[in-house]
Motif scaffolding. Structure first.
Motif, PDB file in Angstrom:
ATOM      1  N   MET A 109       0.832  -1.207   0.000  1.00  0.00           N
ATOM      2  CA  MET A 109       0.000   0.000   0.000  1.00  0.00           C
ATOM      3  C   MET A 109       0.863   1.252   0.000  1.00  0.00           C
ATOM      4  O   MET A 109       0.639   2.191  -0.771  1.00  0.00           O
ATOM      5  N   LEU A 110       1.881   1.284   0.868  1.00  0.00           N
ATOM      6  CA  LEU A 110       2.743   2.459   0.944  1.00  0.00           C
ATOM      7  C   LEU A 110       3.528   2.660  -0.355  1.00  0.00           C
ATOM      8  O   LEU A 110       3.703   3.798  -0.821  1.00  0.00           O
ATOM      9  N   SER A 111       4.006   1.572  -0.943  1.00  0.00           N
ATOM     10  CA  SER A 111       4.728   1.685  -2.214  1.00  0.00           C
ATOM     11  C   SER A 111       3.850   2.303  -3.294  1.00  0.00           C
ATOM     12  O   SER A 111       4.297   3.161  -4.065  1.00  0.00           O
ATOM     13  N   SER A 112       2.597   1.885  -3.352  1.00  0.00           N
ATOM     14  CA  SER A 112       1.679   2.443  -4.347  1.00  0.00           C
ATOM     15  C   SER A 112       1.356   3.902  -4.031  1.00  0.00           C
ATOM     16  O   SER A 112       1.211   4.734  -4.939  1.00  0.00           O
ATOM     17  N   LEU A 113       1.228   4.239  -2.759  1.00  0.00           N
ATOM     18  CA  LEU A 113       0.986   5.621  -2.349  1.00  0.00           C
ATOM     19  C   LEU A 113       2.124   6.532  -2.789  1.00  0.00           C
ATOM     20  O   LEU A 113       1.902   7.596  -3.383  1.00  0.00           O
ATOM     21  N   PHE A 114       3.349   6.117  -2.511  1.00  0.00           N
ATOM     22  CA  PHE A 114       4.506   6.944  -2.857  1.00  0.00           C
ATOM     23  C   PHE A 114       4.662   7.080  -4.377  1.00  0.00           C
ATOM     24  O   PHE A 114       4.910   8.171  -4.892  1.00  0.00           O
ATOM     25  N   PHE A 115       4.503   5.962  -5.091  1.00  0.00           N
ATOM     26  CA  PHE A 115       4.725   5.978  -6.537  1.00  0.00           C
ATOM     27  C   PHE A 115       3.720   6.858  -7.266  1.00  0.00           C
ATOM     28  O   PHE A 115       4.069   7.558  -8.234  1.00  0.00           O
ATOM     29  N   ASN A 116       2.467   6.817  -6.825  1.00  0.00           N
ATOM     30  CA  ASN A 116       1.407   7.523  -7.544  1.00  0.00           C
ATOM     31  C   ASN A 116       1.086   8.900  -6.966  1.00  0.00           C
ATOM     32  O   ASN A 116       0.104   9.535  -7.372  1.00  0.00           O
ATOM     33  N   ASN A 117       1.918   9.345  -6.046  1.00  0.00           N
ATOM     34  CA  ASN A 117       1.823  10.709  -5.528  1.00  0.00           C
ATOM     35  C   ASN A 117       3.210  11.356  -5.576  1.00  0.00           C
ATOM     36  O   ASN A 117       3.771  11.736  -4.548  1.00  0.00           O
ATOM     37  N   PRO A 118       3.792  11.456  -6.774  1.00  0.00           N
ATOM     38  CA  PRO A 118       5.151  11.989  -6.891  1.00  0.00           C
ATOM     39  C   PRO A 118       5.224  13.438  -6.419  1.00  0.00           C
ATOM     40  O   PRO A 118       4.297  14.222  -6.633  1.00  0.00           O
ATOM     41  N   GLY A 119       6.321  13.755  -5.745  1.00  0.00           N
ATOM     42  CA  GLY A 119       6.501  15.110  -5.259  1.00  0.00           C
ATOM     43  C   GLY A 119       5.888  15.372  -3.902  1.00  0.00           C
ATOM     44  O   GLY A 119       6.103  16.441  -3.322  1.00  0.00           O
ATOM     45  N   GLU A 120       5.106  14.429  -3.391  1.00  0.00           N
ATOM     46  CA  GLU A 120       4.500  14.586  -2.076  1.00  0.00           C
ATOM     47  C   GLU A 120       5.401  13.970  -1.003  1.00  0.00           C
ATOM     48  O   GLU A 120       6.050  12.941  -1.239  1.00  0.00           O
ATOM     49  N   ALA A 121       5.428  14.582   0.163  1.00  0.00           N
ATOM     50  CA  ALA A 121       6.119  14.025   1.327  1.00  0.00           C
ATOM     51  C   ALA A 121       5.072  13.640   2.361  1.00  0.00           C
ATOM     52  O   ALA A 121       4.238  14.468   2.746  1.00  0.00           O
ATOM     53  N   PHE A 122       5.090  12.389   2.768  1.00  0.00           N
ATOM     54  CA  PHE A 122       4.092  11.879   3.701  1.00  0.00           C
ATOM     55  C   PHE A 122       4.690  11.656   5.088  1.00  0.00           C
ATOM     56  O   PHE A 122       5.846  11.243   5.214  1.00  0.00           O
ATOM     57  N   GLN A 123       3.876  11.904   6.088  1.00  0.00           N
ATOM     58  CA  GLN A 123       4.200  11.536   7.460  1.00  0.00           C
ATOM     59  C   GLN A 123       3.300  10.351   7.811  1.00  0.00           C
ATOM     60  O   GLN A 123       2.080  10.497   7.914  1.00  0.00           O
ATOM     61  N   ILE A 124       3.906   9.168   7.960  1.00  0.00           N
ATOM     62  CA  ILE A 124       3.156   7.932   8.171  1.00  0.00           C
ATOM     63  C   ILE A 124       3.133   7.604   9.664  1.00  0.00           C
ATOM     64  O   ILE A 124       4.181   7.338  10.274  1.00  0.00           O
ATOM     65  N   TYR A 125       1.962   7.634  10.264  1.00  0.00           N
ATOM     66  CA  TYR A 125       1.791   7.290  11.676  1.00  0.00           C
ATOM     67  C   TYR A 125       1.204   5.881  11.743  1.00  0.00           C
ATOM     68  O   TYR A 125       0.159   5.609  11.139  1.00  0.00           O
TER      69      TYR A 125
END
Length: 269
Positions: A18-34
């Protein structure tokens, strides 16, 4: 953007996907994962942290405190973990005003930014209705769940949380009391509690875009008069949710989105 996940160690692999797909398909975004997790080992946290760091995001493990659950009913199929998303406002840092909760059995295939920036108004949550589920749809929930006053039944696998308002209005004691009083009526305990207590305070969002049930491709296509084809889903849907017992990481899975899921699963290793 802030992302909240809850799981036990059995869902570590799906979470990585799930996280891999989130990062790949939201390029340029920085996420804080709790992340609130049961049974994780140090190596599990280190692996997840490295996965996040490679995409410019950061992992924040939540240290679970026993006092949060002191009054919680936790017998039979009730576990402490079922309360994690319901107690998000108590568990997460006070500095956060909103967060997107995602189940680990989700695939992210487009930007989540429009959902993240939703205008809550006075709502506590934003979520999608999953219509037509036997036994837990809106009309039947009015009978099954005491004090249920909504027209539909919301799926809790994707929740935009208005943390600022939740801290003011959500009471852990109210949640625990509902679970204790109505335990015989609860089929999906945390989801039933969310609907039973707060359905009237949930802002509805489009399920085809933000909580697409992978089992219902033909239903969505027919309801859209043929518009919601596979190509349309790939171009427009952001979150595909693999609801139910038949999961896409199982070798026997034959669902329509099997190949897509396996693609991201391989990327996460």
């Amino acid at each position: 953007m802030n992302i909240f996940v809850t799981l036990d160690r059995n869902y570590l692999g799906p979470l990585r996907t799930m996280l891999s797909s989130l990062f790949f398909n939201n390029p340029g975004e920085a996420f804080q994962i709790y992340a609130a997790a049961d049974g994780f080992q140090d190596a599990d946290w280190k692996g997840l942290s490295a996965l996040c760091a490679r995409s410019g995001s950061a992992l924040h493990p939540i240290s679970l405190r026993d006092e949060w659950f002191a009054s919680a009913p936790t017998v039979r199929y009730y576990s402490r973990a079922m309360y994690y998303r319901l107690l998000a406002a108590q568990m997460l840092p006070d500095s956060l005003d909103r967060i997107l909760y995602l189940d680990p059995d989700i695939l992210v295939i487009n930007s989540v930014r429009p959902l993240y920036e939703v205008d809550f108004g006075d709502s506590l949550y934003a979520a999608a209705m999953h219509r037509g589920l036997i036994g837990i749809s809106g009309p039947l929930s009015k009978i099954r769940l005491p004090n249920y006053d909504a027209d539909e039944y919301y799926n809790s696998g994707v929740l935009m949380m208005n943390l600022a308002r939740l801290r003011e209005e959500i009471s852990p004691e109210e949640i625990f009391a509902y679970a204790e009083r109505y335990r015989a009526a609860l089929i999906l305990p945390d989801q039933d509690i969310l609907n039973g207590l707060y359905a009237s305070r949930i802002l509805p969002v489009d399920e085809v875009l933000w909580n697409y049930d992978a089992r219902k491709y033909e239903s969505y296509r027919i309801a859209s008069q043929g518009e919601a084809t596979l190509d349309w889903v790939i171009a427009h849907t952001a979150l595909i949710h693999f609801c139910g017992k038949n999961k896409p990481w199982a070798p026997s899975y034959r669902g329509r989105f099997a190949a897509l899921y396996k693609h991201y699963m391989l990327r996460s290793t």
